[in-house]
Motif scaffolding. Structure first.
Motif, PDB file in Angstrom:
ATOM      1  N   GLN A 188       0.846  -1.201   0.000  1.00 38.02           N
ATOM      2  CA  GLN A 188       0.000   0.000   0.000  1.00 38.02           C
ATOM      3  C   GLN A 188       0.878   1.247   0.000  1.00 38.02           C
ATOM      4  O   GLN A 188       2.054   1.186   0.298  1.00 38.02           O
ATOM      5  CB  GLN A 188      -0.855   0.012   1.273  1.00 38.02           C
ATOM      6  CG  GLN A 188      -0.069  -0.223   2.570  1.00 38.02           C
ATOM      7  CD  GLN A 188       0.150   0.958   3.470  1.00 38.02           C
ATOM      8  OE1 GLN A 188      -0.647   1.859   3.537  1.00 38.02           O
ATOM      9  NE2 GLN A 188       1.281   0.966   4.191  1.00 38.02           N
ATOM     10  N   PRO A 190       2.030   4.298   1.945  1.00 40.06           N
ATOM     11  CA  PRO A 190       2.090   4.357   3.414  1.00 40.06           C
ATOM     12  C   PRO A 190       1.324   5.506   4.055  1.00 40.06           C
ATOM     13  O   PRO A 190       1.235   5.570   5.280  1.00 40.06           O
ATOM     14  CB  PRO A 190       3.592   4.453   3.717  1.00 40.06           C
ATOM     15  CG  PRO A 190       4.245   4.822   2.440  1.00 40.06           C
ATOM     16  CD  PRO A 190       3.364   4.363   1.334  1.00 40.06           C
ATOM     17  N   SER A 459       9.471  -2.879   2.571  1.00 35.66           N
ATOM     18  CA  SER A 459       8.873  -2.955   3.912  1.00 35.66           C
ATOM     19  C   SER A 459       8.089  -1.690   4.257  1.00 35.66           C
ATOM     20  O   SER A 459       7.184  -1.725   5.076  1.00 35.66           O
ATOM     21  CB  SER A 459       9.960  -3.220   4.963  1.00 35.66           C
ATOM     22  OG  SER A 459      11.063  -2.355   4.766  1.00 35.66           O
ATOM     23  N   GLY A 460       8.417  -0.582   3.610  1.00 36.07           N
ATOM     24  CA  GLY A 460       7.662   0.652   3.845  1.00 36.07           C
ATOM     25  C   GLY A 460       6.248   0.587   3.298  1.00 36.07           C
ATOM     26  O   GLY A 460       5.375   1.356   3.728  1.00 36.07           O
ATOM     27  N   PHE A 461       5.994  -0.327   2.354  1.00 36.51           N
ATOM     28  CA  PHE A 461       4.673  -0.455   1.746  1.00 36.51           C
ATOM     29  C   PHE A 461       3.940  -1.684   2.264  1.00 36.51           C
ATOM     30  O   PHE A 461       2.736  -1.815   2.091  1.00 36.51           O
ATOM     31  CB  PHE A 461       4.804  -0.565   0.223  1.00 36.51           C
ATOM     32  CG  PHE A 461       5.578   0.564  -0.390  1.00 36.51           C
ATOM     33  CD1 PHE A 461       4.927   1.733  -0.743  1.00 36.51           C
ATOM     34  CD2 PHE A 461       6.948   0.479  -0.579  1.00 36.51           C
ATOM     35  CE1 PHE A 461       5.637   2.790  -1.295  1.00 36.51           C
ATOM     36  CE2 PHE A 461       7.661   1.525  -1.128  1.00 36.51           C
ATOM     37  CZ  PHE A 461       7.017   2.690  -1.483  1.00 36.51           C
ATOM     38  N   GLY A 462       4.704  -2.573   2.896  1.00 32.03           N
ATOM     39  CA  GLY A 462       4.165  -3.873   3.285  1.00 32.03           C
ATOM     40  C   GLY A 462       4.399  -4.870   2.166  1.00 32.03           C
ATOM     41  O   GLY A 462       4.307  -4.532   0.989  1.00 32.03           O
TER      42      GLY A 462
ATOM     43  N   MET B   1       5.846  -8.068   5.900  1.00 34.14           N
ATOM     44  CA  MET B   1       4.519  -7.568   6.343  1.00 34.14           C
ATOM     45  C   MET B   1       4.714  -6.348   7.237  1.00 34.14           C
ATOM     46  O   MET B   1       5.760  -6.164   7.833  1.00 34.14           O
ATOM     47  CB  MET B   1       3.817  -8.709   7.101  1.00 34.14           C
ATOM     48  CG  MET B   1       2.389  -8.431   7.499  1.00 34.14           C
ATOM     49  SD  MET B   1       1.250  -8.312   6.122  1.00 34.14           S
ATOM     50  CE  MET B   1       1.094 -10.038   5.671  1.00 34.14           C
ATOM     51  N   LEU B   2       3.738  -5.533   7.308  1.00 34.69           N
ATOM     52  CA  LEU B   2       3.823  -4.368   8.181  1.00 34.69           C
ATOM     53  C   LEU B   2       3.800  -4.781   9.639  1.00 34.69           C
ATOM     54  O   LEU B   2       3.137  -5.740  10.007  1.00 34.69           O
ATOM     55  CB  LEU B   2       2.624  -3.448   7.942  1.00 34.69           C
ATOM     56  CG  LEU B   2       2.645  -2.632   6.657  1.00 34.69           C
ATOM     57  CD1 LEU B   2       1.357  -1.848   6.568  1.00 34.69           C
ATOM     58  CD2 LEU B   2       3.836  -1.693   6.636  1.00 34.69           C
ATOM     59  N   LEU B 350       3.849  13.618   6.059  1.00 41.64           N
ATOM     60  CA  LEU B 350       2.664  12.815   5.733  1.00 41.64           C
ATOM     61  C   LEU B 350       1.825  13.486   4.657  1.00 41.64           C
ATOM     62  O   LEU B 350       1.180  12.824   3.857  1.00 41.64           O
ATOM     63  CB  LEU B 350       1.796  12.631   6.976  1.00 41.64           C
ATOM     64  CG  LEU B 350       1.940  11.324   7.696  1.00 41.64           C
ATOM     65  CD1 LEU B 350       0.902  11.211   8.772  1.00 41.64           C
ATOM     66  CD2 LEU B 350       1.820  10.169   6.719  1.00 41.64           C
TER      67      LEU B 350
END
Lengths: 501, 501
Positions: A188, A190, A459-462, B1-2, B350
């Protein structure tokens, strides 16, 4: 006196006698826990390298190549002339009257129309939901795109799409110990994970299928939902990014239909992130909005019809305009009742309104010059040059990535990114562990140090357990792309050679 | 995974089996509870009247006069030429080269300097904290204003000051059932009360003293703090608006010193809302920033010196520029450690960055043309015309209000508002009760219906029990001000006559 003042007494808490300083231990924990990888460690490191280069240090490369973020103008993409000229005139309306030969007729007319609708020019606060005339333009654009009507009062202009997502999620996710969650694709963008953490919501992941070109698999989705509910999470909605970020996939209408059916059945608000709707590279593919498919299915969103609740987002930052810095964007709500719409308005009004230049840029984006207009030819040439170059670059990047040892990469059918899978040796994984960073981040840092290319670790996005990826844009200028990909290949090869088991 | 996915199980919550629609009963309660009077019922009513007038209905007035909000350009205040021309050129850089006779030399040079520092022009995302060159300009401005050094890396550019307040309060107020509170002046600008409600924080009110020209009384402040602590509220900071909104008072250095001493002793973060620092009307008065007074007292905020923690806010929306629509602003942190600064950066990132035009407008605001520059004369004339007219209008309004039956009004020493006290009859109060609205809102609605003048009820800002007020700007154009005040007097007289006990 205000209604909400000091409550009579709290049962469980005791305040400190002398207050607390604001530091790393007394800051809002949700802020600390939120992660935003697109601007994380690898970017920090690239900024450090930039400073060292500026100070005269010799590094293995001459320039930092920012492939970490979809920021086209930073990669020398040119702005569209018509768009910018209209904005210039809106800022300095007398330029046109003082220098009548400088601007084309349609530029002057558009600027005049906007200025007349602003009542106070770009320096005045607008309606908190956005300039009515621009919302009418957007409604007309949506109606033409989808073949179904759209309403200006269901549109909210925002500072980029990010602000819209923040406002919507703030309404949707209840506070106070209720375990509200959002189905979120993995991988996704983030913004979703970070916003959920910040708002105390729960990320309910559903895995996109890498083997099926990053498509959504309904069984998977339903299982994620059931698992979350069994654990006590009140799942309030589902986020879908189409075209995909970071995955670059485009959802077929059939898939969108399945998701909508499930959302109706399960009472989930659909959050459709459609900011890449103009970035379609796959031959014969086209973008279908959730709104269009919903209306085709009979979920018209007419007042009182709240069977399907859908909020879709668009932005000036992507497409062929790439106007990231102007922070323009909008959200359209569908099947959302008047009471909630009023709350969305109130939240918008807390920051008074989104910036006027971004609002006007959004208007121009969805209502560019038409055939016969003096600016039409220049506009179409500029647009087509950008789009065709991006398409060529998407293929160059995808091809070059698949040529790398241990790397496989789905085609980017849309959007601005490739999200290749990398297979690293145990030696590499152990080296990462020794440094205390995830293996994909270790890889990205090493590539950066060797090539100056800034990637974002998967890993920042999953990503699925036991897999590793990174995201790269294909935005570096076409003239330099060949060289960039050669540098990447060289750095990758070096990394692989140095970390063989 | 997150890392953060579905937790194993929640002990107390049970999710519904079929989800929840998003409606007035399932929306985040904090959103529903938040109030923002500046854009509340009276404004809604004025928009309705506007529509009815546009549809041809005859009303007792010809035009709606928006005195509800500090929105100078909507009241026909002209933008500053230099400022706007630089922005136009930043948006369309080729205008200067294609038409070399159109722009003054300093305009071209400033635009060139900004464009060079942008690396990708106004269309690219900037550093999340803001364009480094603009932050350097701001640091130089603060250093000159205060006579103490300022650091570019302690400055965060934001979409107006409102966004800065949101980001700061998000960090400061802890979630999860901790009863964090903020000392907030009453009356206050409702951004503070609304943000507190939204973030689940507690508003700890301290009354400004109407009898002492809306000054801060230290005994009062200490008592509020003690009371809140006794009730279990963890008071994290104190908000101060100087010059005051809605009150128009200016704090003397002595008062600022007292507040700083208390903040140091009690470990409170000072939130200094200084957006009206260029709106000073009182003869021989001047604006002193909290930062200046703090540094004078020896609280230098050097790295590691966190005795005093201070965050101050500024905006392009007020002063003599009044560029509300561009959404420019910044916050400067002082005595805030690196860890918290990094979290503020993450929160800014963000939403990627604040809008570039607002950032540049902030730079131009605090670094206008200097003596000897080609644009200097025009600039000073434009600035002085606006300021002297505002000063005259502040006196006109204050005098006219004091002439009304049952109304007393402190002088507006600064800012853009008067906040008169009104004394209403029991009959008027009963009529309001019968309509289910607060008495001050009832009064404002009646005045609107009679005169077209949009005021904001005092209850939106908070007021001492058993007192009633309203806020009005003094922004209507000077040429129409006399007429506006006559209309207000007529409507007021009618209201008083109709509601005599």
């Amino acid at each position: 006196m205000l209604r909400r003042t000091v409550p009579r007494a709290f049962s469980s808490a005791t305040s400190s006698l002398r207050g607390l300083p604001l530091d790393g231990t007394t800051i809002n924990e949700n802020v600390k826990s939120a992660k935003y990888a697109v601007r994380g460690n690898v970017l920090e490191r690239s900024m450090e390298l930039q400073r060292r280069m500026a100070a005269g240090e010799k590094l293995p490369f001459d320039t930092i190549v920012p492939c970490n973020i979809g920021n086209p103008h930073a990669c020398l993409q040119s702005p569209l002339s018509f768009h910018r000229e209209v904005l210039s005139l809106c800022i300095s309306p007398t330029l046109a009257s003082d220098h009548p030969h400088v601007f084309k007729k349609d530029v002057v007319e558009r600027a005049k129309a906007y200025t007349a609708g602003l009542g106070g020019g770009v320096g005045a606060y607008t309606n908190s939901q956005g300039i009515p005339a621009v919302r009418e333009e957007i409604a007309a654009f949506i109606a033409e795109r989808d073949g179904h009507p759209a309403r200006a009062d269901h549109i909210y202009l925002t500072n980029g799409a990010s602000e819209g997502v923040r406002i919507l999620l703030t309404c949707l996710l209840r506070s106070g110990g209720l375990h509200d969650g959002l189905l979120t694709p993995i991988p996704q963008y983030p913004l979703y994970s970070a916003s959920l953490t910040l708002l105390g919501g729960t990320l309910v992941p559903y895995l996109l299928s890498e083997g099926a070109n990053w498509g959504v698999e309904m069984d998977n989705l339903r299982e994620s939902l059931a698992t979350a509910r069994a654990k006590g999470v009140e799942v309030r909605g589902i986020a879908v990014i189409n075209p995909g970020n970071p995955t670059g996939n485009i959802l077929a209408e059939e898939q969108i239909k399945d998701i909508i059916e499930m959302a109706v059945e399960e009472k989930l608000v659909v959050i459709a992130d459609e900011v890449y709707q103009s970035n379609i590279w796959k031959k014969d593919a086209s973008f279908s909005s959730f709104k269009k498919v919903a209306c085709d299915m009979g979920y018209t969103g007419a007042e009182g019809d709240e069977r399907l609740q859908l909020v879709s987002f668009h932005s000036t930052s992507k497409g062929y305009y790439g106007e990231c810095g102007l922070r323009g964007g909008y959200m359209e709500v569908h099947g959302i009742g008047a009471e909630v719409r009023a709350e969305l308005y109130k939240l918008s009004s807390l920051s008074l309104c989104s910036n006027t230049i971004g609002q006007l840029a959004t208007g121009i984006m969805i209502n560019p010059p038409k055939k016969g207009d003096p600016s039409y030819e220049t506009f179409t040439k500029e647009r087509d040059d950008i789009l065709s170059s991006l398409e060529r670059r998407s293929i160059m990047v995808h091809t070059a990535l698949n040529d790398l040892e241990g790397v496989t990469c789905n085609r980017a059918d849309g959007a601005l990114y490739a999200f290749p899978r990398i297979r690293l040796s145990n030696k590499a994984k152990k080296a990462a562990e020794a440094k205390g960073v995830p293996a994909d981040e270790f890889y990205c840092l090493e590539i950066l140090d060797q090539s100056g290319i800034v990637l974002v670790p998967g890993s920042g996005f999953g990503q699925e357990d036991d897999t590793l990826h990174f995201r790269t844009t294909f935005l570096p200028a076409e003239a330099t792309m060949h060289e960039t990909l050669k540098n990447l290949a060289r750095a990758h090869e070096k990394f692989m050679d140095e970390h063989r088991d």
